[in-house]
Design a protein around this motif. Structure first.
Motif, PDB file in Angstrom:
ATOM      1  N   PHE A   1      68.419  41.339  97.778  1.00 33.67           N
ATOM      2  CA  PHE A   1      68.532  41.403  96.326  1.00 33.67           C
ATOM      3  C   PHE A   1      69.876  40.812  95.903  1.00 33.67           C
ATOM      4  O   PHE A   1      70.928  41.216  96.387  1.00 33.67           O
ATOM      5  CB  PHE A   1      68.447  42.858  95.846  1.00 33.67           C
TER       6      PHE A   1
ATOM      7  N   ARG B   1      72.188  39.542  92.397  1.00 37.35           N
ATOM      8  CA  ARG B   1      72.269  39.587  90.940  1.00 37.35           C
ATOM      9  C   ARG B   1      72.239  38.206  90.290  1.00 37.35           C
ATOM     10  O   ARG B   1      71.754  38.058  89.167  1.00 37.35           O
ATOM     11  CB  ARG B   1      73.531  40.335  90.507  1.00 37.35           C
TER      12      ARG B   1
ATOM     13  N   SER C   1      71.054  34.457  89.395  1.00 39.74           N
ATOM     14  CA  SER C   1      69.697  33.946  89.218  1.00 39.74           C
ATOM     15  C   SER C   1      69.386  32.763  90.129  1.00 39.74           C
ATOM     16  O   SER C   1      68.236  32.324  90.209  1.00 39.74           O
ATOM     17  CB  SER C   1      69.481  33.527  87.757  1.00 39.74           C
TER      18      SER C   1
ATOM     19  N   ARG D   1      65.182  38.192  96.238  1.00 42.50           N
ATOM     20  CA  ARG D   1      64.942  38.508  94.821  1.00 42.50           C
ATOM     21  C   ARG D   1      66.163  38.034  94.031  1.00 42.50           C
ATOM     22  O   ARG D   1      67.148  38.743  93.889  1.00 42.50           O
ATOM     23  CB  ARG D   1      64.754  40.014  94.625  1.00 42.50           C
TER      24      ARG D   1
ATOM     25  N   TRP E   1      68.220  39.818  90.481  1.00 46.61           N
ATOM     26  CA  TRP E   1      67.816  41.220  90.652  1.00 46.61           C
ATOM     27  C   TRP E   1      69.082  42.038  90.893  1.00 46.61           C
ATOM     28  O   TRP E   1      69.532  42.193  92.025  1.00 46.61           O
ATOM     29  CB  TRP E   1      66.887  41.330  91.850  1.00 46.61           C
ATOM     30  N   GLU E   2      69.703  42.542  89.820  1.00 48.85           N
ATOM     31  CA  GLU E   2      70.921  43.335  89.970  1.00 48.85           C
ATOM     32  C   GLU E   2      70.549  44.786  90.212  1.00 48.85           C
ATOM     33  O   GLU E   2      69.931  45.443  89.368  1.00 48.85           O
ATOM     34  CB  GLU E   2      71.809  43.225  88.734  1.00 48.85           C
TER      35      GLU E   2
ATOM     36  N   GLU F   1      66.448  50.191  92.334  1.00 51.23           N
ATOM     37  CA  GLU F   1      66.008  49.934  90.960  1.00 51.23           C
ATOM     38  C   GLU F   1      66.951  48.940  90.317  1.00 51.23           C
ATOM     39  O   GLU F   1      68.176  49.078  90.399  1.00 51.23           O
ATOM     40  CB  GLU F   1      65.982  51.234  90.168  1.00 51.23           C
ATOM     41  N   SER F   2      66.383  47.932  89.667  1.00 54.82           N
ATOM     42  CA  SER F   2      67.212  46.921  89.015  1.00 54.82           C
ATOM     43  C   SER F   2      67.680  47.426  87.658  1.00 54.82           C
ATOM     44  O   SER F   2      67.161  48.409  87.115  1.00 54.82           O
ATOM     45  CB  SER F   2      66.424  45.619  88.832  1.00 54.82           C
TER      46      SER F   2
ATOM     47  N   SER G   1      67.114  46.119  84.967  1.00 56.59           N
ATOM     48  CA  SER G   1      66.036  45.929  83.990  1.00 56.59           C
ATOM     49  C   SER G   1      64.840  46.846  84.229  1.00 56.59           C
ATOM     50  O   SER G   1      63.822  46.743  83.546  1.00 56.59           O
ATOM     51  CB  SER G   1      65.577  44.466  84.011  1.00 56.59           C
TER      52      SER G   1
ATOM     53  N   GLU H   1      63.043  47.294  87.229  1.00 57.10           N
ATOM     54  CA  GLU H   1      62.142  46.999  88.341  1.00 57.10           C
ATOM     55  C   GLU H   1      62.466  47.918  89.517  1.00 57.10           C
ATOM     56  O   GLU H   1      63.619  48.282  89.739  1.00 57.10           O
ATOM     57  CB  GLU H   1      62.300  45.542  88.772  1.00 57.10           C
TER      58      GLU H   1
ATOM     59  N   GLU I   1      61.636  48.802  93.764  1.00 58.55           N
ATOM     60  CA  GLU I   1      61.034  48.583  95.080  1.00 58.55           C
ATOM     61  C   GLU I   1      61.483  49.738  95.963  1.00 58.55           C
ATOM     62  O   GLU I   1      62.627  50.193  95.885  1.00 58.55           O
ATOM     63  CB  GLU I   1      61.455  47.241  95.680  1.00 58.55           C
TER      64      GLU I   1
END
Length: 397
Positions: free
Chosen positions: A35, A37, A39, A125, A128-129, A143-144, A146, A148, A150
């Motif tokens: 993951f 952060r 992009s 990802r 995905w921060e 948990e991101s 935003s 999300e 996993e």
């Protein structure tokens, strides 16, 4: 991996230690998700010196030859005073085995680390921060910011850098402070005007430190690059930048007129970036099912230039222990194996910093006597060179 459960692993951070660990673990049969952060693939920072310790991990990753092709071979650390009298002069060759350093443009290493991850089958990802990481009965849930989610991870690897957001949230205690000194830096074309094959530094007291590191070339470039480092007190940064750029250039040229060609490539303050240093120290780097690696676990002053190399060694050590022991035992072994080299380099870096970047000008004559005398003693000189090469406490593969 006979005898051991294949793990589902979450790696947070795509700097150096994160992608290196992700690749090695994926090759060992684990399911790895990284993951990041940002992009997209993006490396920031000045050029750096890859040491023999870091090269060993690149060989393990299978990307050493590609990286070496873009780097600049560095044979020597050469430090002089304002009169260009030798102050410190160490050669890698004194350690034998054709050892050398490799000056690199930071995006080069990240490019090949990401290629290795792709080949190993690591899922990445981007953008995905990770805002939260919670240990649940079925494993780690991340948990991101935003929203999300996993989950189901057996192992969480925290590799999100010196300014880690997860370190404290997970309950890890220790030192986390910024240094009052940093550096202005710029990467440009050498043009044959500055020493090649050596990390060349000039010092004047403890407030003036100027460095030039051959930095190889960009992935698709042909021109040899060099990184300039100019020591500053961070509280003075805004004042310095409020003044004409030529005034800043003059202060460097007064110490090193040879820097004129490099400085002529700078037309705007936006080309000069500021590096801020931090000091992160931890009593332990693991807990149940979680481990902290790289700068997230042991950021330090760059005086010894070991950050990238220590992160690569972290990744190798972690993968090796996970191949030899069950998860919890492997993490205990990891912390044990890394304790001595990390303690040594952290202590050495912190003790060395005031001699080169501080307001303590009174140290200058003592520094001069100490370094000029010590490097003439063969055992001390060899240990200094071994420290430079990142080989103190290093376990050869």
């Amino acid at each position: 991996m006979p005898g051991f459960k294949k793990l589902k692993v979450a790696v947070v951070g795509c700097g150096t230690g994160g992608p290196a660990a992700a690749t090695l673990l994926a090759r060992h049969g684990h399911e790895v998700v990284l993951f990041e952060r940002a992009s997209e693939c993006r490396a920031v920072g000045a050029g750096f010196l890859l040491q023999p310790s870091g090269m060993a991990t690149l060989c393990e990753l299978g990307i050493y030859e590609q990286v070496r092709a873009c780097g600049a071979r560095v044979e020597r650390l050469h430090v002089v005073d304002e009169h260009e009298n030798d102050f410190l002069d160490l050669y890698y060759a004194e350690l034998g085995d054709d050892l050398f350093g490799l000056g690199l443009h930071r995006p080069v290493l990240l490019h090949y680390l990401i290629e290795a991850m792709d080949t190993a089958g690591v899922e990445v990802r981007w953008g995905w921060e990770v805002g939260e990481a919670v240990r649940e009965s079925k494993g780690w849930r991340v948990e991101s910011e935003s929203g999300e989610i996993e989950d189901g991870f057996d192992l969480l690897i925290v590799a999100d850098g010196a300014r880690s957001t997860l370190r404290a949230k997970l309950g890890f205690r220790g030192t986390d402070r910024g240094y009052p000194w940093g550096a202005h830096w710029f990467i440009g074309k050498n043009g044959g005007t500055l020493p090649e094959g050596e990390l060349f530094q000039m010092v004047k007291g403890t407030k003036r430190l100027l460095g030039f590191l051959p930095t190889g070339r960009e992935i698709d470039g042909v021109d040899p690059l060099v990184s300039l480092f100019w020591s500053i007190k961070l509280s003075d940064d805004d004042v310095i930048r409020s003044r004409p750029l030529d005034e800043w250039k003059r202060s460097i040229l007064e110490l090193c007129p040879r820097a004129d060609f490099l400085l002529s490539q700078i037309d705007d303050w936006s080309q000069v970036l500021t590096a801020r240093y931090g000091d992160v120290g931890m009593n332990h780097w693991h807990d149940e099912g979680v481990v902290v690696i790289g700068d997230a676990g042991h950021a330090m002053s760059p005086q010894l230039g070991q950050g990238v190399n220590l992160a690569l060694a972290d990744a190798s050590c972690l993968a090796r222990n996970l191949a030899e022991y069950p998860l919890n035992q492997a993490l205990v072994r990891y912390s044990k194996d890394r304790r001595w080299p990390l303690a040594y380099y952290r202590l050495a870096s912190s003790q060395l910093t005031p001699w080169f970047q501080s307001d303590m000008e009174w140290l200058t004559p003592f520094r001069s006597v100490f370094f000029r005398a010590t490097q003439r003693l063969p055992p001390a000189r060899k240990f200094m060179t071994k420290t430079m090469a990142g080989l103190v406490g290093f376990r050869r593969l």
